[in-house]
Design a protein around this motif. Structure first.
Motif, short mmCIF file in Angstrom:
data_model
loop_
_atom_site.label_atom_id
_atom_site.label_comp_id
_atom_site.label_asym_id
_atom_site.label_seq_id
_atom_site.Cartn_x
_atom_site.Cartn_y
_atom_site.Cartn_z
N SER A 1 0.83 -1.21 0.00
CA SER A 1 0.00 0.00 0.00
C SER A 1 0.86 1.26 0.00
N VAL A 2 1.98 1.21 0.71
CA VAL A 2 2.90 2.36 0.69
C VAL A 2 3.31 2.67 -0.74
N SER A 3 3.73 1.66 -1.47
CA SER A 3 4.18 1.85 -2.85
C SER A 3 3.07 2.40 -3.74
N LEU A 4 1.86 1.86 -3.56
CA LEU A 4 0.74 2.32 -4.38
C LEU A 4 0.41 3.78 -4.13
N HIS A 5 0.37 4.19 -2.87
CA HIS A 5 0.02 5.58 -2.54
C HIS A 5 1.14 6.55 -2.96
N ILE A 6 2.38 6.14 -2.77
CA ILE A 6 3.49 7.01 -3.20
C ILE A 6 3.48 7.16 -4.72
N SER A 7 3.21 6.08 -5.43
CA SER A 7 3.16 6.15 -6.89
C SER A 7 2.06 7.08 -7.37
N GLU A 8 0.90 7.00 -6.73
CA GLU A 8 -0.22 7.85 -7.13
C GLU A 8 0.07 9.32 -6.81
N ALA A 9 0.68 9.57 -5.66
CA ALA A 9 1.05 10.94 -5.30
C ALA A 9 2.10 11.48 -6.28
N ARG A 10 3.04 10.63 -6.67
CA ARG A 10 4.07 11.05 -7.63
C ARG A 10 3.45 11.40 -8.98
N ARG A 11 2.46 10.59 -9.38
CA ARG A 11 1.78 10.87 -10.66
C ARG A 11 1.09 12.24 -10.63
N ILE A 12 0.42 12.53 -9.53
CA ILE A 12 -0.26 13.83 -9.41
C ILE A 12 0.76 14.97 -9.37
N ALA A 13 1.86 14.76 -8.65
CA ALA A 13 2.88 15.80 -8.55
C ALA A 13 3.50 16.10 -9.91
N LYS A 14 3.69 15.08 -10.73
CA LYS A 14 4.22 15.31 -12.08
C LYS A 14 3.23 16.10 -12.92
N GLN A 15 1.94 15.86 -12.67
CA GLN A 15 0.89 16.53 -13.45
C GLN A 15 0.78 18.02 -13.10
N ILE A 16 0.87 18.36 -11.81
CA ILE A 16 0.62 19.76 -11.39
C ILE A 16 1.87 20.48 -10.91
N GLY A 17 2.98 19.76 -10.73
CA GLY A 17 4.20 20.40 -10.27
C GLY A 17 4.11 20.82 -8.81
N LEU B 1 9.99 13.28 0.29
CA LEU B 1 10.12 13.33 1.75
C LEU B 1 9.22 12.29 2.41
N HIS B 2 8.02 12.11 1.90
CA HIS B 2 7.13 11.12 2.49
C HIS B 2 7.59 9.69 2.18
N LYS B 3 8.18 9.48 1.03
CA LYS B 3 8.73 8.16 0.73
C LYS B 3 9.82 7.81 1.73
N MET B 4 10.67 8.78 2.03
CA MET B 4 11.72 8.57 3.02
C MET B 4 11.11 8.34 4.41
N SER B 5 10.09 9.16 4.77
CA SER B 5 9.44 9.01 6.08
C SER B 5 8.80 7.63 6.22
N ALA B 6 8.22 7.14 5.12
CA ALA B 6 7.62 5.80 5.15
C ALA B 6 8.67 4.74 5.44
N ALA B 7 9.85 4.89 4.86
CA ALA B 7 10.94 3.96 5.13
C ALA B 7 11.35 4.02 6.60
N VAL B 8 11.37 5.22 7.15
CA VAL B 8 11.68 5.38 8.58
C VAL B 8 10.65 4.65 9.42
N GLU B 9 9.37 4.87 9.11
CA GLU B 9 8.29 4.25 9.88
C GLU B 9 8.34 2.72 9.79
N MET B 10 8.83 2.19 8.66
CA MET B 10 8.94 0.74 8.52
C MET B 10 10.27 0.23 9.07
N ARG B 11 11.02 1.14 9.68
CA ARG B 11 12.32 0.84 10.31
C ARG B 11 13.35 0.33 9.30
N GLN B 12 13.20 0.78 8.06
CA GLN B 12 14.17 0.48 7.01
C GLN B 12 15.20 1.62 6.98
N TYR B 13 16.00 1.68 8.03
CA TYR B 13 16.82 2.86 8.27
C TYR B 13 17.93 3.04 7.22
#
Length: 395
Positions: A261-277, A294-306
């Protein structure tokens, strides 16, 4: 080397565990963490991460703030910030009283609307004292104006000031007040008939449950926010809010250990960010390509993938227009990853930089305090800069 008193998070966990009449092993069996980690946290040898605290609070059926010790009243009083909270609380209680006949002069609608935007900007710039001082009078004026001559723009501005009250309350640790402010924000957003504001409010509600460890409720709130913002069509504003909701869902999924789910939501957010800048001007959400990273990195922190999080952090280049509050939050996250991967010197530098950029935000940020606690215990010979940081946050 400084020694921590018994007023740290681990000591409070130990106290609440004993009040619940549980042994360490009994509590550990209720947690998705080991007995060894619980033991180390309670004695102060390891910092209590936000996800760990949330899990303990959930198991003991108590509020997270009981364990974090928020609000940090001694430091708030010393900084003369505690005295600014009561006027905000009183201003929030004016919402249903109609026009105030005692108000002799009120600024023009345009001036009030501009002030609401400016005060939101001050919070993003981490000028919390300035914003907190101005907020009660602005809420009072906007409440009077919106009741006296209702308009969409005035209700939107009032909803924005309630959102600012929420932001200040969270940053200072007054979570009970932040919940009241979010309720008021919903009340004003309904009168403005603004789906984007209503969706932003759902995003902020979701973050409350992120903090409390109720990730499924948070995910439901994000989904509700997506439905609401869908009513606004494909505008730039609506897309930015939808993108931010995906980012919120990503960190919630990370806490729930749902990497797919992390990957899916980050991908969708990235798609929107590319569209509107970059859309950091939309409701001061800081949404854009940088915030996705920044949120992709934060998600890695939360999953303890330091290791992964630190690798990402070192590649991130923060744009100059990024809000100071978001920049400081990144540095606090980075400090945690550096400490967890054995880069104590780098962690200390990140915290010192966060303090330089946003002293009020950093001082009252639980993750910053816990990372400082961890660094104190890791240091055989504590550098003066760490001594100063520990004293500064009241350890």
């Amino acid at each position: 080397m400084p020694t921590l008193d018994e007023n740290h998070t681990g000591a409070r966990i130990k106290e609440q565990r004993r009040l619940a009449r549980l042994t360490q092993r009994q509590l550990a069996q209720l947690l998705p963490y080991s007995y060894s980690l619980l033991n180390q946290v309670e004695c102060g040898a390891r910092p209590a991460t936000a996800d760990f605290v949330a899990a303990v609070a959930h198991s003991l059926k108590i509020d997270v703030t009981v364990l974090t010790g928020q609000p940090y009243v001694t430091e708030l009083q010393r900084d003369r910030l505690a005295e600014l909270v009561r006027p905000i609380r009183e201003a929030l209680d004016l919402y249903d009283l109609g026009p105030n006949p005692a108000l002799i002069s009120v600024r023009t609608d345009d001036c009030l609307i501009a002030s609401a935007d400016q005060i939101c900007q001050e919070v993003r710039a981490t000028r919390l004292r300035n914003a907190a001082q101005k907020l009660p009078d602005l809420i009072a004026e906007l409440t009077h104006a919106a009741w006296s001559s209702p308009s969409t723009q005035l209700w939107q501005a009032l909803a924005s000031t309630y959102r600012t009250a929420h932001d200040i309350s969270v940053k200072l640790g007054y979570y009970d007040l932040s919940a009241v402010a979010l309720g008021r924000m919903d009340w004003a957003a309904q009168r403005a008939s603004d789906p984007c504001l209503a969706a932003v409010r759902q995003y902020m509600r979701a973050l409350v449950y992120f903090r409390e460890g109720e990730y499924r409720i948070g995910q439901r709130l994000v989904a509700a926010g997506q439905k609401i913002v869908g009513q606004a069509g494909e505008t730039r504003e609506a897309l930015a809010v939808a993108g931010q909701l995906h980012l919120g869902a990503a960190v919630l999924s990370a806490r729930a250990a749902d990497e797919t789910s992390v990957s899916l939501h980050i991908s969708e957010a990235r798609r929107i960010a590319k569209q509107i800048g970059d859309a950091s001007d939309v409701h001061w959400l800081s949404f854009g390509p940088a915030n996705v990273a920044l949120h992709k990195m934060s998600a890695a922190v939360e999953m303890r993938q330091y290791d992964n999080a630190l690798k990402q952090a070192r590649k991130i280049k923060l744009p100059t227009q990024l809000a100071t509050s978001r920049r400081a939050h990144f540095l606090i996250d980075k400090a945690r990853t550096e400490m967890e991967t054995g880069h104590s010197e780098g962690a200390l530098k990140s915290l010192v930089e966060a303090r330089r950029l946003a002293p009020e935000q950093t001082r009252y940020h639980p993750a910053a305090r816990e990372t400082i606690t961890g660094l104190v215990h890791l240091s055989r010979r504590t550098p003066d800069s760490l001594n100063h940081l520990a004293a500064w946050v009241g350890l």
